[in-house]
Design a protein around this motif. Structure first.
Motif, short mmCIF file in Angstrom:
data_model
loop_
_atom_site.label_atom_id
_atom_site.label_comp_id
_atom_site.label_asym_id
_atom_site.label_seq_id
_atom_site.Cartn_x
_atom_site.Cartn_y
_atom_site.Cartn_z
N LEU A 70 6.72 13.66 19.28
CA LEU A 70 7.67 14.56 18.64
C LEU A 70 8.75 13.76 17.92
O LEU A 70 9.17 14.10 16.81
CB LEU A 70 8.32 15.47 19.68
CG LEU A 70 7.52 16.67 20.17
CD1 LEU A 70 8.28 17.38 21.28
CD2 LEU A 70 7.24 17.62 19.02
N VAL A 80 14.08 19.03 16.47
CA VAL A 80 13.35 18.93 17.73
C VAL A 80 14.12 19.58 18.87
O VAL A 80 13.57 20.38 19.64
CB VAL A 80 13.05 17.45 18.07
CG1 VAL A 80 12.41 17.34 19.45
CG2 VAL A 80 12.13 16.85 17.01
N LYS A 84 13.01 22.79 20.91
CA LYS A 84 12.74 22.72 22.34
C LYS A 84 13.67 23.62 23.15
O LYS A 84 13.40 23.89 24.32
CB LYS A 84 12.90 21.27 22.83
CG LYS A 84 11.88 20.29 22.30
CD LYS A 84 10.47 20.67 22.72
CE LYS A 84 10.26 20.61 24.22
NZ LYS A 84 8.86 20.94 24.60
#
Length: 225
Positions: A70, A80, A84
Motif C-alpha cells: 500500500l 491510504v 483505511k
C-alpha cells in the motif's frame, strides 16, 4: 471494500459492533445518572470499537505483509490513511448514533454532540492507527489498545477518585474522555456557548495532535522500510 471483506470474515472484530448497543440497553435505565452512563458507553465504545478495529485492520495488513505494498502505490499518505479509516469511521458513527438514541439522551446542543462524537471518532481512529503501526500481529494489536483504554476510558474515574487527594491528577481533567463527559453533563436549559466550546476545543486539540502523530509514524515506517 477490501477492509469490509476482511472485517466481515473476522468475527472477533465484527462482534465489537454489538457491544455499544448491548451496553446502551443495559444502562439506559440509569435514571438521574443518564449523562454519566452515556459518557461511559461512548468512551468505552471509542476504545473497544473504534481504536480496536482500526488497530486490527492496520496490524492485519502488516501481518500479511501488504502494508508495504500500500505504501508503494501512487496513493498519498492521506489517501491510504483515510481509506483505511473510512470503514471504521462509518461503523463507529452509525453504532454510536444508535447507542445514543437508545439511551434517550437529550443534548444541550445536538450540533455540539455531533461535533464531539465526530472529533472523538477521528481521535480514537488515529490512536488505533498508532497502535496498529506498532503491532506486528493481530494479537499484538489486541494488547496494544490496553494503554489507550487505561488512559482514556479510565481518566474520568481516575480524576474523580484521585484528584482531591493528589493534585497532580487534576491534569486528567484535560483528557478527551473527561471533556466529553463534561459536555454531556451540560444542562439543556441553562448553558452558554462558552460551556460548549471549551470541551470541543480540547477534544479538537487532542484530535489534531494524535492525527499528526499517526501520519508522522506512517511516513517514518515508509522511510524505514
Amino acid at each position: 471494500m477490501k477492509d469490509y471483506k476482511e472485517f466481515s470474515r473476522n468475527y472477533a472484530i465484527s462482534i465489537m459492533l454489538i457491544f455499544p448497543i448491548v451496553l446502551a440497553f443495559l444502562l439506559r435505565g440509569a435514571g438521574p445518572s443518564l449523562p454519566g452512563a452515556l459518557g461511559y458507553v461512548l468512551n468505552f465504545s471509542f476504545v473497544i470499537l473504534t481504536s480496536f478495529a482500526q488497530a486490527c485492520l492496520i496490524a492485519e495488513e502488516k501481518e500479511r505483509n501488504t502494508l508495504r505494498s500500500l505504501m508503494m502505490t501512487p496513493a498519498t499518505t492521506m489517501d491510504v490513511l483515510i481509506g483505511k479509516s473510512a470503514l471504521v469511521f462509518a461503523m463507529s458513527a452509525v453504532v454510536l448514533g444508535i447507542a445514543t438514541y437508545i439511551m434517550g439522551y437529550v443534548p444541550a446542543s445536538i450540533w455540539a454532540l455531533v461535533a464531539a462524537i465526530i472529533l472523538s471518532i477521528i481521535l480514537y481512529t488515529a490512536a488505533g492507527t498508532i497502535c496498529g503501526l506498532f503491532s506486528k500481529t493481530l494479537l499484538d494489536a489486541s494488547l496494544s489498545i490496553i494503554p489507550v483504554s487505561i488512559v482514556f476510558t479510565g481518566a474520568p474515574y481516575g480524576g474523580m477518585l484521585l484528584a482531591d487527594d493528589y493534585p497532580i491528577f487534576k491534569v486528567l481533567e484535560y483528557a478527551p474522555s473527561i471533556q466529553l463527559v463534561y459536555l454531556l453533563n451540560i444542562s439543556n436549559t441553562d448553558f452558554t456557548t462558552g460551556d460548549l466550546l471549551k470541551p470541543l476545543l480540547i477534544i479538537l486539540a487532542w484530535t489534531v495532535v494524535l492525527t499528526i502523530v499517526s501520519v508522522a509514524l506512517y511516513q517514518r515506517r515508509l522511510k524505514d522500510e
